[in-house]
Each structure stands twice: as structure tokens, then as C-alpha cells.
Design a protein around this motif. Sequence first.
Motif, PDB file in Angstrom:
ATOM      1  N   ASP A 199       1.133  -1.359   0.006  1.00  0.00           N
ATOM      2  CA  ASP A 199      -0.220  -0.287   0.103  1.00  0.00           C
ATOM      3  C   ASP A 199       0.751   1.416  -0.069  1.00  0.00           C
ATOM      4  O   ASP A 199       1.664   1.608   0.682  1.00  0.00           O
ATOM      5  CB  ASP A 199      -1.388   0.314   1.300  1.00  0.00           C
ATOM      6  CG  ASP A 199      -2.097   0.990   2.207  1.00  0.00           C
ATOM      7  OD1 ASP A 199      -1.884   1.882   0.457  1.00  0.00           O
ATOM      8  OD2 ASP A 199      -3.007   1.136   2.434  1.00  0.00           O
ATOM      9  N   GLN A 201       0.200   4.429   0.993  1.00  0.00           N
ATOM     10  CA  GLN A 201       0.123   5.297   2.272  1.00  0.00           C
ATOM     11  C   GLN A 201       0.819   4.286   3.438  1.00  0.00           C
ATOM     12  O   GLN A 201       0.765   4.747   4.239  1.00  0.00           O
ATOM     13  CB  GLN A 201      -1.446   5.015   2.465  1.00  0.00           C
ATOM     14  CG  GLN A 201      -2.302   5.910   1.070  1.00  0.00           C
ATOM     15  CD  GLN A 201      -2.220   7.171   0.519  1.00  0.00           C
ATOM     16  OE1 GLN A 201      -1.329   7.496   1.463  1.00  0.00           O
ATOM     17  NE2 GLN A 201      -2.205   7.048  -0.454  1.00  0.00           N
ATOM     18  N   ARG A 202       1.518   3.271   3.102  1.00  0.00           N
ATOM     19  CA  ARG A 202       1.681   1.963   4.353  1.00  0.00           C
ATOM     20  C   ARG A 202       2.938   1.633   3.735  1.00  0.00           C
ATOM     21  O   ARG A 202       2.949   0.568   4.192  1.00  0.00           O
ATOM     22  CB  ARG A 202       0.795   1.430   4.686  1.00  0.00           C
ATOM     23  CG  ARG A 202      -0.678   2.191   6.123  1.00  0.00           C
ATOM     24  CD  ARG A 202      -1.248   1.432   6.563  1.00  0.00           C
ATOM     25  NE  ARG A 202      -2.054   0.785   5.142  1.00  0.00           N
ATOM     26  CZ  ARG A 202      -2.902   0.620   5.304  1.00  0.00           C
ATOM     27  NH1 ARG A 202      -4.175  -0.309   6.468  1.00  0.00           N
ATOM     28  NH2 ARG A 202      -3.990  -0.461   4.838  1.00  0.00           N
ATOM     29  N   SER A 204       5.919   1.534   4.993  1.00  0.00           N
ATOM     30  CA  SER A 204       5.940   0.945   6.094  1.00  0.00           C
ATOM     31  C   SER A 204       5.999  -0.524   6.422  1.00  0.00           C
ATOM     32  O   SER A 204       6.948  -0.785   7.264  1.00  0.00           O
ATOM     33  CB  SER A 204       6.295   1.795   7.184  1.00  0.00           C
ATOM     34  OG  SER A 204       5.649   1.834   8.012  1.00  0.00           O
ATOM     35  N   GLN A 205       4.777  -0.735   6.369  1.00  0.00           N
ATOM     36  CA  GLN A 205       4.260  -2.590   6.350  1.00  0.00           C
ATOM     37  C   GLN A 205       5.655  -3.215   5.915  1.00  0.00           C
ATOM     38  O   GLN A 205       5.655  -4.398   6.050  1.00  0.00           O
ATOM     39  CB  GLN A 205       3.096  -2.488   6.143  1.00  0.00           C
ATOM     40  CG  GLN A 205       1.678  -1.696   6.480  1.00  0.00           C
ATOM     41  CD  GLN A 205       0.430  -2.656   6.235  1.00  0.00           C
ATOM     42  OE1 GLN A 205       0.532  -2.656   5.273  1.00  0.00           O
ATOM     43  NE2 GLN A 205       0.008  -2.684   7.377  1.00  0.00           N
ATOM     44  N   GLU A 231       9.476   5.613   3.073  1.00  0.00           N
ATOM     45  CA  GLU A 231       8.271   6.470   3.807  1.00  0.00           C
ATOM     46  C   GLU A 231       8.127   7.433   4.761  1.00  0.00           C
ATOM     47  O   GLU A 231       7.826   8.445   4.922  1.00  0.00           O
ATOM     48  CB  GLU A 231       7.947   5.279   4.516  1.00  0.00           C
ATOM     49  CG  GLU A 231       6.738   4.999   5.374  1.00  0.00           C
ATOM     50  CD  GLU A 231       5.625   5.730   5.989  1.00  0.00           C
ATOM     51  OE1 GLU A 231       5.770   5.548   4.214  1.00  0.00           O
ATOM     52  OE2 GLU A 231       4.289   5.220   5.983  1.00  0.00           O
ATOM     53  N   ALA A 235       7.216  10.448   4.724  1.00  0.00           N
ATOM     54  CA  ALA A 235       6.629  11.962   6.310  1.00  0.00           C
ATOM     55  C   ALA A 235       7.233  13.453   6.048  1.00  0.00           C
ATOM     56  O   ALA A 235       6.578  14.133   6.430  1.00  0.00           O
ATOM     57  CB  ALA A 235       7.256  10.260   7.225  1.00  0.00           C
TER      58      ALA A 235
END
Lengths: 450, 224
Positions: A199, A201-202, A204-205, A231, A235
Amino acid sequence: MALSIGAAAVVLLIGGGSGLHFTLRQSLTGQFDNALMTKAQALVIASEVDDGEFEIDLDIQAFAGFGSSSPGDYFEVYDAAGRPLERSPSLGTSDLPLPEQLASEESGFANLTLPGGVPGRAYWETFTPSDDDDHQFDQLRILVASDTSKLRKTLRAVALVILVFGASAIFASLVVLHFVVGNALKPVDRLSADVQRIDVQRLSQGLAVEDFPTELQGVAAKLNELLARLEITFARERRFTSDAAHELRTPLAELRAMTELAVRWPEEFTPAHGNEMLAVLAELESLLETLSLLAKADSETTPHLESVDLRTSLDEALERLHEPIAHRRLGLDVRVTDGAFPTDPVLWRAIAANLIGNAVHYAPDDSRISIEATPQRFSVGNEAPDLSPDDMERLFERFWRKSSSRTEKGHSGLGLSVVRAAVSFLGGECHASLEGTRLKVEIRWPTAGA
Amino acid sequence: MRLLLVEDSERLRATLVRALARLGYAVDEARDGDEAMAHAKVNTYDAIILDLMLPGKSGLELLETWRRGGDLSPVIILTALASVADRVRGLALGADDYLVKPFAIEELAARLEALMRRHRGQADSRIRVADLEIDLAARLVRRGGAPLSLTAREFSVLECLARHPGRVFSREQIEIRIYGESESPLSNAVDAAIYSLRRKLSPGDEPPLIHTRRGLGYVLQEPS
């Protein structure tokens, strides 16, 4: 992938099969030719001249396989002028067709069509019977021919066998290959699917590294590392954008309200209002300058380090604050290590200017400001009677101010939140502490090699 | 209508106080949480304009204290914090509206008006008494369809009476609604405003709408 391996196997089969077939044909033809030659030599040995007549022993003929019972083998002997002297019983009264090269070459092989229309191969050589003392039969030629249809049949059978077995082998290996390749590529397919599922948007997963076979764990770990760095960059970018928008809102709101008031009720507008509006614009400009600095920090992934002289840079910062320092009768305790230290000169100037500027701005009149700078740390201390230990963390928050009196001196800029952003970009740490009524903001730079 | 403006930016506060006064509001100002608490303790406001990032007590802390103490005055949050999370937090703590800086004064006024109207359970921003029509949002007054020109003060007095037609308001009750704490009106200011208002409401020979109840105060109602 399996498809290309399959295509390679087909090419290999055609190439290998043809090669095998060719070698086999060469070898069988060689044997066939040897047999022809041996027969010819047997006949030459068995030839004799008896009472001026040339003849070949019938037993030997039969032994060599030229009897009337063996229809596939033939021979014919010609004199130097090419007239037939002797022929095998299998020929009856007919002649063998003469190969073209027979007249010009002493010996050789040739393909020809035998009586009855069957394909055959022939060998000829030139000889003189051993007991021809009168030299009546010099330079005789013997032509030996055999039916090659059996040989051809054998070769065709061999080709068929190669074709059938090869094709089945290819098919079988393709099936096996399909499973083997599929199995071997399964983790790669999963890696690809997992990567596609990441994703945006995420980031870091990341990927579950331990779920992959050891060969791929390195790749997955590296991917995770890249994603994590991405990420952090995103950020930072988001934070910068929201910081910038946030910082701009209050002065813009002031300017807008003042302008609206003046436009809607012109009698409310006075020169003092005009000056206030100019002051807001000046704040916006200095804000823009600071934001540009931060944008610079954000646009580069690693700080651009240069050697900066500590004392010179601090003197410059203090020089700019000369007027408020003198006006408010502030004392300075400056302790600086001589020499240069590696930093981003633009960000370092912003950090020093903001920290010292803050201290000068908020210190009570007639108090003392302490500045300590070494290549490893930088700290600024000032009296801050209205701060409490609880305020230390909030000092770095955007927009946070202890009391309204702090805001009314027209101090603009991003203050400590900017300092912290710049310091963390440079890899340092920022810390505020209160000793009694004295505020100390300290920056520790990363030690070299760390 | 009486407002409390809690804003720590001196410039914005001063500008908004002037603009809101021009629009006919009585405005008390507070520059931090403590001042806001002190004002709210002694006064009842028709609406409170609240900045969130305040020195000392934050706007959200104030809001929470008021709501827990049973103060239900409509609150509009005015802040530079624009994220959805910030808005949601403000509204969840009991704010009635949220306006992000920078904003248009006109929009702030319109939202204040809507807020106070909702607070009173009124769907329409227009009030009609006989042939008099008062549009609180547009701040327009018509009598028999003809527009009337009122000063901000006159409008405030009329608005105060028109919010509750038929109810008698004492001079002090009107005063408290149209003057901020910092203003000290002359003792006959309300009487003077009523006098000029009566003349403007009946430019021809229309029957009077504002009546005097001797010893009690004034009331807006249909001519008997």
C-alpha cells in the motif's frame, strides 16, 4: 519461461536427431561400402585366365553371394575397351548401368538404379588378373553393386525411432519442466504479488521476510529497507507541507481580516493599520525564507556537509541580533571551540539564528544569555521565568507559546520546531531542559563514523 | 447579540472586534484561556468564537470545561489547525462549528448567525411581525416590502426585540445584549436607539410596532 525452454528442447531434438541420423547413415553406408569392396577384392582374387579365357571361380562367386539365388547382388567385369567379359548369374543376360565416373577413375563408389528399378550402390576398381602372363587382360574393370533398399529401410526406421522417442521425451520433459519451473518460481511469484500489494499509503508495512526461501530473503529485506527509507522521505514531505500551510494560516488570517475591514468600512482604515499590515507581510516573508530553508533540507536526501568555522558563523548570527541585544541590555557568555566542523552551512545558520534569536527574544531585559559551541554540541541558555518543566516537550510543538505576552512582541518565524526539523535532518538531537528558571536548549551532533 | 472572542493574535483579535462591532455585535475579547474563563463565568454569550492554540489553557480544554460545567453557548472554533483529526476532535468535544484560518469575515458572520439560529431552534433567518420583515442573515429590514436603512446599533436593538416578539425586554436586558463589557453606553443610549428605530419603522403613517410597557420596558408586537 517454460515455453522458451520447450522451444529450445524442440530445436535440440531436431538438431540432435538429424545429427544422430546423419552419423548413423554415414557409418552404415561405410560398412555397406566396405562389404562391396571386400566382395570386389574376393572376386579379383578368384579371377583367373585359363587357356586364354578370363573366368571367375563359380564356387567363390556363390560364396561371395552372387549366385542366381541372391537377386540383390551383382557384378560385371569389363575389358579395357569396356566390353563385358563376365557377369554375375543374378544379372542373367542384362548389363549393369555404368556409372559416369567409371571410365575416368580407377576405382570409386556410385549410386545407381539396379535392374528391376531398385536403388543400389556400386563399387568398381581396375585390376589385372595375376596369371595373365600374355597381358591379354590388362586393365580390367570390375563393378560390384548391391541393393540398398534394405539399408534405406533401416535408416528410415532409425529416423522414425529417433523422432518418436525424441518427441515423447520432449513432451515428458516439458511436463516435468512445467512442474519444476512452476514450483521453483512460486516464491518469486509470491514476492511479485506481495510487492504489488504494498500500500502506497503504508509503505512501512513492507514484506514478511521470513516467509520467503533463503535465496529471496535478501531481496525482500533490501526491498523493505528501500520502502522504509521511502516512507521516511514521504512523511517528511507531508509534515513539511502541513507545517508550511499551518504556519501561513495565522498571518494570512490577520492580513485578510485587516484588508476586509479596510475595504468594507474604509473609515476604519488608518496609517497604523497600514503599518500593521506591512508588519504581517514582513512576517510572511521571513516565514517564506525559513520554509525555503526547510524545503532545501527536504529536497536533499542526505545533508550537504561542508566545513564551517564555528566562531565565524556564530559571530555572524550574533551580529544580526546586535540591536535587540544592546537595546535590552542582554549580557552574553559565549564559549566557542576554535576550528571548523562539518555541517550544512545554510541549515546551520538557520539553527543558530533561530536558537539565539529565540533566547534574545524571550530573555528578560538585563539578563544573561549563554552560548556554548563545540563540533559535538551546541547549546543556548537564557532566563525563562515563566516556563515550567512540563513545558519542555511542548517547546518544540508548532505554534506553542507559553503566554500571550510572548506573541505580542511581533516575533515571527517557525522557532524551535524549525530548529528540531533542521537538526534531525542533519542527524543530530535536540533537547530542552530547565534548571531553576534557566532554559537550556542543547543540540548534540552525530559523532563521526556513527 | 453578544459574543465572546477568544484569540491570542492581537492583530486578528482587534480587527475582528471592530468588524463584528460594525456588524452590530457586542463583543467581549479574551487573549488567553484564563481571561476567557473569567468572562464566561460572569456573562452569558449568544456565541463564542474560540481559537484552539492559546497560551496557557488550550481552546479544547476551555471547551471541555464549559461543556462539563453545563455551559451550552454555541461555540465556533477558529483555528489554523486544518486537519480532519483536529476538526473531529473539536466537534467531538462539543464545538458547534469549525472555521479554518484564513477565513472571510462575511463567512464568520454568516456561520455565527446560523449557529445562533440553530441554537434557538429557528429554521429561517427571517422574522416577520405584521408587515415588518427582518432578515437576520442578510441584516436587512423591510416594512410593507420597502427596505429600511438602520444603523448597526438600531439593528441590534431591533434584533434583540424581534428574537422574541411579544416578550417585554427591560432597558438593562437590551443593553447587556448589544454592548460589550468594554463599552460603557450613556444611560439613555437604549432609549435613544428605540426612539430613532420607531421613527424609521414608521416612515409614513404606519401603525407603531414597538410599544412601551411603562416601568417594564419595550416589546415588539403587532399593533393592537
